[in-house]
Structures are given as structure tokens and as C-alpha cells.
Scaffold this active site. Structure first.
Site, PDB file in Angstrom:
ATOM      1  CG  ASN A 159      -1.535   1.226   1.392  1.00 31.05           C
ATOM      2  OD1 ASN A 159      -1.810   2.226   0.624  1.00 31.05           O
ATOM      3  ND2 ASN A 159      -2.115   1.185   2.705  1.00 31.05           N
ATOM      4  CD1 TRP A 160       3.266   1.027  -2.859  1.00 32.93           C
ATOM      5  CD2 TRP A 160       3.209   2.353  -4.836  1.00 32.93           C
ATOM      6  NE1 TRP A 160       4.125   0.205  -3.863  1.00 32.93           N
ATOM      7  CE2 TRP A 160       3.870   0.986  -4.965  1.00 32.93           C
ATOM      8  CE3 TRP A 160       3.119   3.246  -5.915  1.00 32.93           C
ATOM      9  CZ2 TRP A 160       4.351   0.621  -6.333  1.00 32.93           C
ATOM     10  CZ3 TRP A 160       3.588   2.658  -7.183  1.00 32.93           C
ATOM     11  CH2 TRP A 160       4.224   1.403  -7.412  1.00 32.93           C
ATOM     12  CE  LYS A 161       0.083   3.204   4.886  1.00 30.01           C
ATOM     13  NZ  LYS A 161       0.179   3.556   6.331  1.00 30.01           N
ATOM     14  CG  HIS A 193      -5.667   1.954   5.500  1.00 32.08           C
ATOM     15  ND1 HIS A 193      -5.149   2.956   6.367  1.00 32.08           N
ATOM     16  CD2 HIS A 193      -4.573   1.216   5.208  1.00 32.08           C
ATOM     17  CE1 HIS A 193      -3.841   2.694   6.763  1.00 32.08           C
ATOM     18  NE2 HIS A 193      -3.564   1.477   6.152  1.00 32.08           N
ATOM     19  CD  GLU A 235      -2.473   5.646   6.969  1.00 32.96           C
ATOM     20  OE1 GLU A 235      -2.641   5.742   5.657  1.00 32.96           O
ATOM     21  OE2 GLU A 235      -1.598   5.094   7.587  1.00 32.96           O
ATOM     22  CD  GLU A 287      -2.976  -2.275   7.648  1.00 30.33           C
ATOM     23  OE1 GLU A 287      -1.754  -2.304   7.307  1.00 30.33           O
ATOM     24  OE2 GLU A 287      -3.461  -1.320   7.565  1.00 30.33           O
ATOM     25  N   GLY A 341       3.156   2.696  10.811  1.00 28.31           N
ATOM     26  CA  GLY A 341       4.136   3.827  10.492  1.00 28.31           C
ATOM     27  C   GLY A 341       4.950   4.066  11.606  1.00 28.31           C
ATOM     28  CB  SER A 357       6.037  -1.441  11.729  1.00 29.41           C
ATOM     29  OG  SER A 357       5.649  -0.149  11.988  1.00 29.41           O
TER      30      SER A 357
HETATM   31  P1  13P Z   1       3.518   0.532   7.508  1.00 27.42           P
HETATM   32  O1  13P Z   1       4.060  -0.756   6.861  1.00 27.42           O
HETATM   33  O2  13P Z   1       4.083   1.823   6.969  1.00 27.42           O
HETATM   34  O3  13P Z   1       3.471   0.624   9.105  1.00 27.42           O
HETATM   35  O4  13P Z   1       2.019   0.975   7.167  1.00 27.42           O
HETATM   36  C1  13P Z   1       0.985  -0.278   7.490  1.00 27.42           C
HETATM   37  C2  13P Z   1      -0.176  -0.168   6.579  1.00 27.42           C
HETATM   38  O5  13P Z   1      -0.981   0.660   7.024  1.00 27.42           O
HETATM   39  C3  13P Z   1      -0.425  -0.709   5.421  1.00 27.42           C
HETATM   40  O6  13P Z   1      -1.757  -0.307   4.914  1.00 27.42           O
END
Ligand code: 13P
Length: 258
Positions: free
Chosen positions: A10-12, A100, A102, A172, A178, A218
Site C-alpha cells: 500500500n503506497w499511500k 484502512h 487512515e 492492522e 508507520g 511496520s
Molecule cells: P506501515 O507498513 O508503514 O506501518 O503501514 C502499514 C499500513 O498501513 C499498510 O496499509
């Protein structure tokens, strides 16, 4: 029937379309047929990159699935800024992330919206990756199981067994996203088992076996093999470490046991 593990990047909100092309090209040089036989791989670039990444994957016949990070649940209409499931399906998107943390925390997505999206993604012929997870306060208050199981139940309302068996659920823990903090392997396994148990309650054992449960938060090249060795972890949803093709290819190649 158990499916292959799914490793998703997931590149966000990272990588413009030029960077996206370079990233998938480099990833395609690093992954081999043996990797694609062992696991499924998806990348989830921002909307503006989807067409460019689709073109690279299809013209070079790279068996990496194209994914999206978000969609609306309606097929069309006056929803400025939104993108519909049929629009994504036209780009040969296979997987769409729904709910997600976020999106839930920063953009107000509710369990009901996530449920509508899950149904709309299936209706357009794609597979949802439905995200669930608890905040640190919920973990500290001992309500993690309650929170996560209610997200799974709400997200799957009115979803039939046949579709549920195709679903991917990403557990998650929000405090691990992150932050460099990972749930302990035991906690990650316990929560993924909990999620599978909820699916078993809602449907039956065969659906619970078929559903793929990813861990996210992470995930790095150094912790993937241990996480993936757990009985109820069928994949990973990777954020930061998926931006670099070297790191993401090492994550995908956890199965080599090197
Ligand atoms: P990280 O791997 O940067 O912690 O992000 C996890 C995430 O939200 C994947 O969707």
C-alpha cells in the site's frame, strides 16, 4: 480451500506516476517465477498512477496484481473527487482496500461505509481488502477483541458466503502503523485467529479457511518470515517498506527462508 498468501504494497500518498513506473519495473526485475508460484503479490498506487502501472504490468506480463487504496460505493453520480468500483475494474484492478484506518480516522469512514464499499467492490468483480484494527487506547483498555470483531461483523453485513470466501481481511493494529512498532508475533497471530473465528461464526469453517487474513503494521524484510509462519497469518499489508522495490521484494521472498 486455503489460498496462496497475499503480500500487498500500500503506497499511500507516495510516488507520482513516473516513480510508480520505475518502482514496478524494478520490482518485476527482482521477483521470479518461483516467487509468483509461492505467493500472490499486489501493489496499490495512488489513483493517478493506476493507468501507468497497469500498462507496465500488462505489457511486460508481470504477474503482480493491480490494487487500489480506496473507492466510493456508488457506480456513478455527483460525488466530486470520488472514484467508483466500475472505474477501477475497467483498469483491471483486482484488489481494493476498504476501511484502512487512515480513511476511518482522517476521513470519517464508518463501519457502514466500509460495508457498502465491500459489497460494491465485489459487485464490480474485484476483491476487497477490508482493514480492521484497534487504537492504542482500546488495546490498553482491553477492548481490542471487541473492537475488531465488531468491525469484521459490520463490514460483512449482507455479504454472502461465496463472496466472503474470496475476501481478504487485513488486521492492522493502528498503533503499529508507520511507527516502527509491530505487534508481537503472538499478538498478531492471536488477533488474526480471532478474526478467523468471527468469520467462522458468521459463516462456516470452509469460509473461515478460505478467507485470507493479512497482518499490517511496520512489516519489514526482517520480520516477515516470523509473522508469515503463524497459522492464521496469510499475508501482509505493507506500507512504508513497500515503497522501495528492494525491501518489498525481500518481503515477498520471505518464503525462500534465506
Ligand atoms: P506501515 O507498513 O508503514 O506501518 O503501514 C502499514 C499500513 O498501513 C499498510 O496499509
Amino acid at each position: 480451500m486455503a489460498r496462496k498468501p497475499l503480500l500487498s504494497g500500500n503506497w499511500k500518498m507516495h510516488h507520482n506516476h513516473f516513480e510508480a513506473i520505475q518502482t514496478v519495473q524494478k520490482l518485476s526485475y527482482l521477483l521470479t517465477d518461483a516467487d509468483y508460484q509461492a505467493v500472490d503479490v499486489s501493489v496499490h498506487p495512488p489513483f493517478t498512477d493506476l493507468r501507468s502501472v497497469q500498462t507496465v504490468l500488462e505489457s511486460d506480463e508481470v504477474p503482480v496484481a493491480l490494487g487500489a487504496q480506496h473507492c466510493h460505493w456508488e457506480s456513478k453520480g455527483a460525488f466530486t473527487g470520488e472514484v467508483s468500483p466500475p472505474m477501477l475494474a475497467k483498469l483491471n484492478v483486482s484488489y481494493v482496500i476498504a476501511g484502512h484506518s487512515e480513511r476511518r480516522d482522517l476521513f470519517g469512514e464508518t463501519d457502514d461505509m466500509v460495508n457498502r464499499k465491500v459489497k460494491a467492490i465485489f459487485a464490480a468483480g474485484m476483491t476487497p481488502i477490508m482493514c480492521v484494527g484497534e487504537h492504542l487506547e482500546e488495546r490498553e483498555a482491553g477492548t481490542t477483541e471487541e473492537r475488531v470483531s465488531s468491525q469484521v461483523r459490520a463490514g460483512l453485513a449482507e455479504v454472502g458466503a461465496e463472496q466472503a470466501a474470496e475476501l481478504v481481511i487485513a488486521y492492522e493494529p493502528i498503533w503499529a502503523i508507520g511507527t516502527g512498532k509491530t505487534a508481537t508475533t503472538e499478538d498478531a497471530q492471536a488477533m488474526c485467529a480471532e478474526v478467523r473465528g468471527v468469520v467462522r461464526d458468521l459463516y462456516d469453517s470452509s469460509v473461515a479457511t478460505a478467507v485470507r487474513i493479512q497482518y499490517g503494521g511496520s512489516v519489514k524484510p526482517t520480520n516477515t518470515a516470523e509473522l508469515m509462519a503463524q497459522a492464521d497469518i496469510d499475508g501482509a499489508l505493507v506500507g512504508g517498506a513497500s515503497l522501495d522495490p528492494d525491501d518489498f521484494s525481500r518481503i515477498v521472498q520471505y518464503h525462500r527462508g534465506e
